[in-house]
Each structure stands twice: as C-alpha cells, then as structure tokens.
Write a protein that holds these residues in place. Structure first.
Motif, mmCIF file in Angstrom:
data_model
loop_
_atom_site.group_PDB
_atom_site.id
_atom_site.type_symbol
_atom_site.label_atom_id
_atom_site.label_comp_id
_atom_site.label_asym_id
_atom_site.label_seq_id
_atom_site.Cartn_x
_atom_site.Cartn_y
_atom_site.Cartn_z
ATOM 1 N N ASP A 17 -31.343 17.701 -10.601
ATOM 2 C CA ASP A 17 -30.922 16.556 -9.771
ATOM 3 C C ASP A 17 -29.542 16.841 -9.178
ATOM 4 O O ASP A 17 -28.676 17.389 -9.871
ATOM 5 N N ALA A 48 -38.651 13.540 -7.156
ATOM 6 C CA ALA A 48 -37.389 13.375 -6.428
ATOM 7 C C ALA A 48 -37.633 12.548 -5.163
ATOM 8 O O ALA A 48 -38.771 12.214 -4.827
ATOM 9 N N ARG A 87 -32.980 3.019 -5.903
ATOM 10 C CA ARG A 87 -32.488 4.094 -5.052
ATOM 11 C C ARG A 87 -33.586 4.592 -4.110
ATOM 12 O O ARG A 87 -33.331 4.983 -2.979
HETATM 13 N N1 NAD Z 1 -42.264 4.499 -8.434
HETATM 14 C C1 NAD Z 1 -43.325 4.496 -7.696
HETATM 15 O O1 NAD Z 1 -44.156 3.611 -7.793
HETATM 16 C C2 NAD Z 1 -43.569 5.623 -6.744
HETATM 17 C C3 NAD Z 1 -44.813 5.713 -6.119
HETATM 18 C C4 NAD Z 1 -45.054 6.757 -5.235
HETATM 19 C C5 NAD Z 1 -44.056 7.687 -4.997
HETATM 20 N N2 NAD Z 1 -42.839 7.563 -5.590
HETATM 21 C C6 NAD Z 1 -41.851 8.567 -5.253
HETATM 22 O O2 NAD Z 1 -41.301 9.124 -6.404
HETATM 23 C C7 NAD Z 1 -39.994 9.594 -6.091
HETATM 24 C C8 NAD Z 1 -39.057 9.162 -7.194
HETATM 25 O O3 NAD Z 1 -38.883 7.755 -7.184
HETATM 26 P P1 NAD Z 1 -37.686 7.119 -8.001
HETATM 27 O O4 NAD Z 1 -37.867 5.652 -7.958
HETATM 28 O O5 NAD Z 1 -37.530 7.803 -9.306
HETATM 29 O O6 NAD Z 1 -36.431 7.501 -7.062
HETATM 30 P P2 NAD Z 1 -34.925 7.727 -7.517
HETATM 31 O O7 NAD Z 1 -34.128 7.652 -6.255
HETATM 32 O O8 NAD Z 1 -34.549 6.844 -8.639
HETATM 33 O O9 NAD Z 1 -34.933 9.223 -8.081
HETATM 34 C C9 NAD Z 1 -35.083 10.331 -7.270
HETATM 35 C C10 NAD Z 1 -34.058 11.363 -7.711
HETATM 36 O O10 NAD Z 1 -34.305 12.569 -6.990
HETATM 37 C C11 NAD Z 1 -33.075 13.184 -6.765
HETATM 38 N N3 NAD Z 1 -33.231 14.191 -5.723
HETATM 39 C C12 NAD Z 1 -33.250 14.023 -4.374
HETATM 40 N N4 NAD Z 1 -33.429 15.211 -3.764
HETATM 41 C C13 NAD Z 1 -33.529 16.144 -4.738
HETATM 42 C C14 NAD Z 1 -33.702 17.541 -4.732
HETATM 43 N N5 NAD Z 1 -33.819 18.227 -3.595
HETATM 44 N N6 NAD Z 1 -33.763 18.185 -5.925
HETATM 45 C C15 NAD Z 1 -33.667 17.505 -7.098
HETATM 46 N N7 NAD Z 1 -33.490 16.180 -7.149
HETATM 47 C C16 NAD Z 1 -33.420 15.504 -5.994
HETATM 48 C C17 NAD Z 1 -32.145 12.029 -6.443
HETATM 49 O O11 NAD Z 1 -30.788 12.383 -6.620
HETATM 50 C C18 NAD Z 1 -32.620 10.970 -7.424
HETATM 51 O O12 NAD Z 1 -31.884 10.987 -8.623
HETATM 52 C C19 NAD Z 1 -39.653 9.044 -4.707
HETATM 53 O O13 NAD Z 1 -39.862 10.032 -3.727
HETATM 54 C C20 NAD Z 1 -40.656 7.957 -4.524
HETATM 55 O O14 NAD Z 1 -40.956 7.699 -3.171
HETATM 56 C C21 NAD Z 1 -42.576 6.561 -6.462
#
Ligand code: NAD
Length: 442
Positions: free
Chosen positions: A85, A172, A282
């Motif tokens: 991260d 991510a 976020r």
């Molecule tokens: N929670 C859900 O229901 C759901 C459903 C479908 C998709 N998603 C996807 O899952 C992902 C994670 O969601 P979340 O709520 O945990 O988001 P979040 O923002 O809490 O966590 C994502 C993390 O990824 C990190 N990050 C960004 N770019 C990166 C990189 N290149 N390398 C490593 N880390 C990186 C960020 O710093 C952040 O800490 C998102 O893309 C979201 O769209 C979530």
C-alpha cells in the motif's frame, strides 16, 4: 455415484500466502475477519467456501457435505497475509481508520497480529488514482523495474513467511479508465511498453505481470482493466496460472443480477433502472474522481445488457434507460446506501415500480469474497486449471470469459456453474435439475 475420475488435485499442504494489493477497508476487514474466525470470535458469514454445502447425486441420496469438506481447500489456520500500500499504515491502524469493524470487539483483541502486517512499498502512480497521495512507494526508472521489485517482494515473502503457495488479490483503489490498446496485445509489446513507461501500463498490470512471472494466481477485485488484456491472458495460459476478474460483486450489482433474471424469467418488461449510492469511505472518495468512476460505471452498466438480451427481446428490453451514480458522502463511511428505482411493465404494457433500498456495509460484503477467491484460486492452481477462471464469475461484476463468449451474470447460473465445476473436479455427477427419474420409474 462417481461418474468420472475427477481431477488430480495436489493436496493443500503447507501454508498459503495471501498477498493483497491495497491494505484499505476491504483488505483489513478480510484479514481481521479471518483472524477473528480462527480465534473462535465470529463466523465467516457470506463465505460460500466456509458456510456453503453442495448437493451430490440424487435428492434421495441425501449427500450434502460442506464445500470445504468436499474439495481440498486450504485451511484458514494455514493462511498467512502480506500487502502492498502507498499509505504506510499497518493493518491495525488501517482497520481503525477504515472504521468498518467494531474496535473493541474485533480489532483490539487481535491488535498485535494486525500490527505485524506492515504494507510493502507499492507500485503506485497518482496519475491512475487521482485522489490518493502515497509516500510508501517504490522507486525505479521504468515500470519494468517496478515489476521486477514486485517479483522480488513475492519471492522474499515466500521465504520469510515459509509459505508453500501464494495467491494475489487486488483490493486496491479503482484506477482510471483504460481501454485495451497496442501495448496490451502481446507479451513482447507489453514488456516493451513497461520499459518505455507507456501510460497504457497501469500499476495494477505490473502486479499482475509480477504474479504471473512468479507463478502466482491473480484475482482482480476492482474494475480496472489489469489482467483483462491479451498479453496477460496469454502469459497466464502459457505459464499455466489461473487469473480472474473483475470487480467484486457485492451490494447493488449483486441485487441487480438477482432481480433482472427474475423479470426476464417471467417475461416482464423493463423501462428503466435508476441506481444511486451514497458512500463515505476512501473508495467513495476515489470514485468521486470522474476518471475512476468511469471505470466503475462501465463495470456496473454491462450487467443488464447481457442478462436481458435486448436483441432477442426488443419489445421487453429494447428501450431500457439504465443509470448508475455513486455519490461521495463522508458521514456514512463504509456503510453504503444503495437505492434502485426499477420501472417494469407487465400484461398489455401496464407499468409497475419496484424500490430497493439496500443499507449495506461494503467491506462486510466484500471480505468473504476475498476469502473465497483466495481459496478457490489456490484450488484452481493445484487442480492445474489455468488462464481465465470463468467458473468463479459468481464473485465478479464483470466476469472475464474466453474471447468470443458473452459473460454470464445471473447469480444463480453462476452459482450452478461454480458448484458443477467443483463436482467435475471431484468426479461427481453434474446436477442438471431434470429430475424426471423420480417420476418415470421403470
Ligand atoms: N467493498 C466493496 O463492496 C467493493 C466491491 C467491488 C469492488 N471494490 C473495490 O475494491 C477496492 C478496495 O476497496 P476499499 O473499500 O478497500 O478501498 P480503500 O480505499 O479503503 O483501500 C484501497 C487501498 O488501495 C491502496 N492503493 C491504491 N493504489 C495502490 C497501488 N497501486 N498499490 C497498492 N495499493 C494501492 C490505497 O492506498 C488504499 O489503502 C476498490 O477498488 C473498490 O472499488 C469494493
């Protein structure tokens, strides 16, 4: 009754390393959840692999073992975690900030464990996620160098954690919208593009490339293009590694892929479907950027088109107005509210409406999906299934398929496909639901 030999599946011996790209809300809810379950402090609710059963043979045989007892999955006790991260917070701090799990109930008792998970520097570039700034990032002259550093991370984790196998799940942030281009067509053009720092190569692709080069299955939980390009698909096939994506199917889209097939099954028409969300975590902030939202929007919009087949049913689905919005609204944090207004029509065209108001918790729905994907991708690898794993479409909003095939979005067809694949792997009869033999006795 076994009908065929089944697949020769290597046993789930030793530890399974689960490397997560991103240590945000979803990842920390997943890791903390698994640790709470391991300590007997909660149940893995929402996980088909842990809670689900599978019917085998005829209904009269009454054989319905738990899936985890039927197929040789890694045991939760054998999972070891690592993450990358750009934000340097350890898993405890990240989980507290994400605010999903109740601190005193589910985080404090495992604080030491969570603090032990510190993110590795990320291959990160703000060009692809505009709303984030990261300090814990890798440095390198070219994207290829960054990919090599990621490969080194995987190798060192294998050694230091003493794991026998590794899987990677992208948890991510959603990157900006990218369409497949010349750089993505073959391994040679892909590698050249990495060397030339071509903007067509997003960070997520570097992780996927590193995973495949290290013989590690890769699942993509966000809607980014990532492994959905010919270069990486060929690489996965060549190296015999399972890949899959994209975008976890959790709240609103899961409901959509339950309701739309029901309308179609009954031949009810659809005039419009308006979906909106308020989300304050976020992820919501990142998706507030139009370029990241565009990636998510494409993933969410595709579902209805494929389920309803307007070409085949023009009178029913030829003129559907489908709109999806996500609004960043901080007070709600991870507790998303998703509204759907659905305008359907019935007999002689009479209109009706359905309203869905899903007060969900995004990461609570996503965490069990991360677990199942990690376990099933590891199973796939041990069963020598390689390339796109369409049988795991169940978990994705935009399931990858072989070129030329349209994706199957109906949740229950996806579930049948998944369970039939497990039956096939274990040499059990496919269940067709014909059932005529119960009535036409000799
Ligand atoms: N929670 C859900 O229901 C759901 C459903 C479908 C998709 N998603 C996807 O899952 C992902 C994670 O969601 P979340 O709520 O945990 O988001 P979040 O923002 O809490 O966590 C994502 C993390 O990824 C990190 N990050 C960004 N770019 C990166 C990189 N290149 N390398 C490593 N880390 C990186 C960020 O710093 C952040 O800490 C998102 O893309 C979201 O769209 C979530």
């Amino acid at each position: 009754m076994a009908v065929e030999a089944g697949r020769d599946i290597a046993p789930a011996k030793g530890k399974l390393g689960v490397m997560l790209v991103g240590l945000g809300a979803v990842s920390t809810t997943f890791i903390a959840g698994v640790e709470n379950v391991r300590r007997g402090r909660g149940l893995p609710i929402g996980s088909l692999s842990q809670m689900g059963t599978i019917r085998l043979g005829k209904r009269t045989e009454r054989r319905s073992p738990k899936i985890k007892e039927f197929v040789p999955l890694a045991d939760l006790q054998d999972l070891v975690f690592a993450a990358w991260d750009p934000i340097p917070d350890d898993a405890y701090t990240a989980a507290v900030k994400a605010g999903v799990l109740e601190r005193h109930e589910h985080l404090e008792p495992i604080k030491d464990f969570l603090q032990g998970i510190k993110p590795l520097p990320a291959a990160f570039d703000q060009y692809y996620v505009k709303r984030l700034q990261g300090t814990n990032v890798k440095r390198g002259e070219t994207k290829r160098e960054l990919a090599e550093q990621l490969r080194e991370d995987i190798r060192s984790f294998r050694k230091s954690a003493g794991v026998s196998r590794v899987v990677i799940v992208w948890c991510a942030s959603t990157e900006v919208f990218i369409t497949p281009g010349p750089a993505h067509q073959s391994l040679a053009t892909f590698e050249k593009a990495m060397e030339q720092n071509d903007p067509a190569i997003a960070p997520s692709m570097l992780y996927a490339y590193a995973a495949l080069m290290e013989s590690v299955p890769f699942a993509n939980g966000a809607p980014n293009l990532t492994v959905d390009v010919p270069a990486l698909q060929h690489l996965a096939e060549e190296r015999k590694i399972p890949i899959g994506g994209k975008d976890f199917k959790t709240g609103q889209t899961m409901m959509k892929t339950v309701l739309a097939p029901a309308f179609k099954a009954r031949m009810l028409g659809l005039a419009g479907w308006y979906s909106t969300n308020i989300l304050g975590n976020r992820d919501g902030e990142v998706l507030d950027d139009p370029e990241s939202f565009k990636t998510k929007e494409e993933s969410k919009l595709g579902v209805l088109e494929y389920i309803l087949q307007p070409d085949q049913y023009p009178e029913l689905y030829g003129n559907v107005f489908h709109k999806v919005r996500i609004n960043y609204y901080p007070p709600r944090g991870d507790n998303k509210e998703g509204w759907d207004n659905i305008d359907i029509f019935g007999w002689l065209g009479y209109p009706m409406q359905i309203k869905v108001d899903f007060l969900c918790r995004d990461s609570i729905l996503a965490a069990p999906i991360v677990l199942d994907l990690a376990l099933f991708f590891d199973l796939a690898q041990r069963a020598r299934l390689s390339g796109i794993q369409e049988w795991l479409s169940f978990y994705f909003k935009s399931p990858q398929t072989a070129p030329g095939l349209y994706p199957e979005h109906d949740l229950f067809i996806q579930q049948t496909k998944l369970k039939n694949t497990l039956r096939w792997l274990m040499g059990e009869e496919q269940i067709t639901h014909l059932g005529i033999e119960y009535y036409e006795k000799a």
